[in-house]
Design a protein around this motif. Structure first.
Motif, short mmCIF file in Angstrom:
data_model
loop_
_atom_site.label_atom_id
_atom_site.label_comp_id
_atom_site.label_asym_id
_atom_site.label_seq_id
_atom_site.Cartn_x
_atom_site.Cartn_y
_atom_site.Cartn_z
N ILE A 240 102.52 39.45 -1.71
CA ILE A 240 102.28 39.09 -3.11
C ILE A 240 103.49 39.57 -3.89
CG2 ILE A 240 100.87 39.46 -5.17
CD1 ILE A 240 99.39 37.83 -3.15
N VAL A 241 104.04 38.73 -4.74
CA VAL A 241 105.20 39.11 -5.56
C VAL A 241 104.73 39.73 -6.86
CG1 VAL A 241 107.34 38.34 -6.65
CG2 VAL A 241 106.56 37.23 -4.54
N TRP A 242 105.30 40.89 -7.17
CA TRP A 242 104.98 41.58 -8.43
C TRP A 242 106.10 41.39 -9.43
CZ3 TRP A 242 101.07 44.44 -10.68
CH2 TRP A 242 101.41 45.15 -11.84
N ASN A 243 105.75 40.86 -10.58
CA ASN A 243 106.61 40.88 -11.75
C ASN A 243 105.70 41.17 -12.93
OD1 ASN A 243 107.83 39.52 -14.30
ND2 ASN A 243 109.58 39.69 -12.90
N ALA A 244 105.88 42.31 -13.57
CA ALA A 244 104.95 42.77 -14.60
C ALA A 244 104.78 41.77 -15.73
CB ALA A 244 105.40 44.13 -15.14
N GLY A 245 105.87 41.07 -16.08
CA GLY A 245 105.81 40.11 -17.17
C GLY A 245 105.47 38.70 -16.75
N ASN A 246 105.20 38.51 -15.45
CA ASN A 246 104.92 37.19 -14.90
C ASN A 246 106.05 36.19 -15.15
OD1 ASN A 246 101.27 36.69 -14.91
ND2 ASN A 246 102.57 38.22 -13.94
N GLU A 247 107.28 36.69 -15.09
CA GLU A 247 108.45 35.82 -15.19
C GLU A 247 108.88 35.45 -13.77
OE1 GLU A 247 109.42 34.69 -18.02
OE2 GLU A 247 108.11 35.98 -19.21
N TYR A 248 108.50 34.24 -13.35
CA TYR A 248 108.60 33.91 -11.93
C TYR A 248 109.59 32.79 -11.59
CZ TYR A 248 104.60 36.94 -10.93
OH TYR A 248 103.77 38.03 -10.78
N LYS A 249 110.50 32.48 -12.48
CA LYS A 249 111.47 31.42 -12.18
C LYS A 249 112.30 31.77 -10.95
CE LYS A 249 115.34 28.77 -14.11
NZ LYS A 249 116.21 28.55 -15.31
N ASP A 250 112.86 32.97 -10.92
CA ASP A 250 113.67 33.39 -9.78
C ASP A 250 112.82 33.51 -8.51
OD1 ASP A 250 116.44 33.97 -10.92
OD2 ASP A 250 115.19 35.17 -12.25
N THR A 251 111.60 33.95 -8.68
CA THR A 251 110.70 34.08 -7.53
C THR A 251 110.40 32.71 -6.91
OG1 THR A 251 109.64 36.13 -8.27
CG2 THR A 251 108.35 34.68 -6.84
N MET A 252 110.17 31.72 -7.76
CA MET A 252 109.86 30.39 -7.21
C MET A 252 111.09 29.77 -6.55
SD MET A 252 106.74 30.55 -7.75
CE MET A 252 106.40 29.04 -6.84
N ASN A 253 112.27 30.05 -7.10
CA ASN A 253 113.50 29.59 -6.43
C ASN A 253 113.65 30.27 -5.08
OD1 ASN A 253 114.23 27.91 -8.56
ND2 ASN A 253 115.48 29.47 -9.57
N ALA A 254 113.33 31.57 -5.05
CA ALA A 254 113.40 32.32 -3.79
C ALA A 254 112.39 31.79 -2.79
CB ALA A 254 113.16 33.80 -4.07
N TYR A 255 111.20 31.47 -3.27
CA TYR A 255 110.15 30.97 -2.39
C TYR A 255 110.54 29.62 -1.79
CZ TYR A 255 105.47 29.72 -0.73
OH TYR A 255 104.39 29.35 0.05
N GLU A 256 111.16 28.78 -2.60
CA GLU A 256 111.62 27.48 -2.10
C GLU A 256 112.65 27.67 -0.98
OE1 GLU A 256 113.68 23.32 -3.74
OE2 GLU A 256 113.32 25.00 -5.10
N LYS A 257 113.57 28.63 -1.15
CA LYS A 257 114.57 28.92 -0.13
C LYS A 257 113.91 29.52 1.11
CE LYS A 257 118.72 30.26 -0.98
NZ LYS A 257 119.92 31.05 -1.34
N ASP B 221 95.33 32.87 6.65
CA ASP B 221 95.91 33.57 7.79
C ASP B 221 97.13 34.38 7.37
OD1 ASP B 221 94.01 32.57 9.54
OD2 ASP B 221 95.22 30.80 10.05
N PHE B 222 97.93 33.80 6.46
CA PHE B 222 99.10 34.49 5.94
C PHE B 222 99.14 34.27 4.44
CE2 PHE B 222 103.62 35.29 5.09
CZ PHE B 222 103.82 36.45 5.84
N ILE B 223 98.98 35.35 3.70
CA ILE B 223 98.91 35.29 2.24
C ILE B 223 100.30 35.14 1.63
CG2 ILE B 223 98.58 36.83 0.26
CD1 ILE B 223 95.91 37.64 1.51
N GLU B 224 100.43 34.21 0.70
CA GLU B 224 101.67 34.02 -0.06
C GLU B 224 101.29 33.74 -1.51
OE1 GLU B 224 104.31 32.07 3.61
OE2 GLU B 224 103.74 30.81 1.90
N GLY B 225 101.60 34.66 -2.39
CA GLY B 225 101.16 34.45 -3.76
C GLY B 225 101.81 35.34 -4.79
#
Length: 320
Positions: free
Chosen positions: A286-303, A36-40
């Protein structure tokens, strides 16, 4: 007795053939249910080729609560085992197929290039991806060596999409979802030289993914400084302009570019974009990071999951 034995044998063979067809259909079936709501996240070739990295990233995404992955199909698609692994974790899998890197510079693409693109689409369907996401399905933004009206450009790009569908229908289920990435500015303007427009695209596609990276709204200082409003407004406009039922999913900026004008930390910058998508009429991000470096993204997602209101961020609509 012999006739009965022969009948049983025939029935057994027919049953095996039917089971084989069903199994093949299941392997290439495109009946995956869209969340229903995409998060990825976007998954690149580097992650695909590193199976340990693949498994770890998908487990991290699963544990965090994400439900979708957009996966590169070129030049090295994932293996059937990788797709099965991701699906077993409950992920909705989207196959990203690049069409014209940098955009078309001729009126129409050559046959060899079209054949290569369609080969990747077939592969995605055979691997069981329920959605084909067409990227770079447009003319070049920096100018072309021909003259063509806006309407002819839209017709040409739509013709390419229709050809992709027709030439891959033996591999792709009738339930396959067809979507496309569009420039972030496209929902905000009436016509564009790249041949993308919300209205005609939504007639031919099930969903649109506007690339609403705030950093890319060059010269529009209010948009660059308002990551929340840029995502929300872009999705709202996409939904309002599109054919009813068309999904609108934002590409969110998961890279550290032009973050300063927002006066937010990098983590909060990503987080408020997610929140903008959630508060919009759209259907996810969908979060784009060309290098697939997602540490900050996962911290942001948790918040984002634990703090449903943007931090110190004005959430009223930002006027251009």
């Amino acid at each position: 007795m012999k006739q009965l034995t022969l009948l049983v044998l025939i029935l057994f063979l027919v049953s095996c053939q039917s089971a084989s067809k069903i199994e093949k259909r299941q392997n290439s079936d495109s009946s995956g249910i869209t969340p229903d709501f995409i998060e990825g996240l976007y998954i690149n070739t580097k992650t695909i080729r590193d199976k340990k990295r693949w498994s770890l990233l998908f487990q991290v995404m699963k544990d965090a609560g994400m439900n979708t992955a957009v996966v590169d199909m070129q030049p090295h698609p994932p293996t059937p085992e990788q797709v099965t692994e991701a699906k077993a974790l409950g992920f909705y899998m989207v196959a990203r197929v690049v069409n014209f890197e940098g955009g078309l510079i001729e009126k129409s693409p050559n046959a060899n290039l079209m054949s290569s693109i369609q080969k990747s689409i077939r592969k995605a369907c055979e691997l069981g991806f329920p959605e084909i996401q067409l990227d770079y399905i447009r003319y070049a933004d920096g100018g072309t060596n021909f003259s063509m009206s806006y309407e002819k450009r839209y017709e040409s790009i739509l013709g390419i999409i229709k050809e992709h569908k027709e030439k891959t229908k033996e591999s792709c289920s009738k339930d396959t979802r067809w979507t496309a990435d569009i420039f972030g500015r496209v929902p905000f303007i009436e016509n564009d030289v790249i041949g993308q427009r919300v209205e005609p695209f939504s007639e031919e596609l099930n969903g649109l993914y506007p690339m609403l990276y705030p950093s890319h709204f060059y010269g529009l200082t209010k948009r660059v400084a308002d990551p929340y409003g840029t995502i929300k407004d872009g999705l709202d406009l996409t939904v309002k302009r599109a054919k009813q039922g068309t999904k609108a999913i934002a590409w969110v900026q998961g890279f550290n570019m032009m973050v300063g004008p927002s006066k937010l930390s990098y983590t909060d910058y990503i987080k408020v974009q997610m929140q903008g998508a959630k508060d919009s009429l759209g259907h996810g991000f969908i979060v784009w990071n060309a290098g697939n470096e997602y540490k900050d993204t996962m911290n942001a997602y948790e918040k984002y999951k634990s703090e449903p209101t943007p931090n110190n961020q004005k959430v009223t609509k930002n006027e251009e």
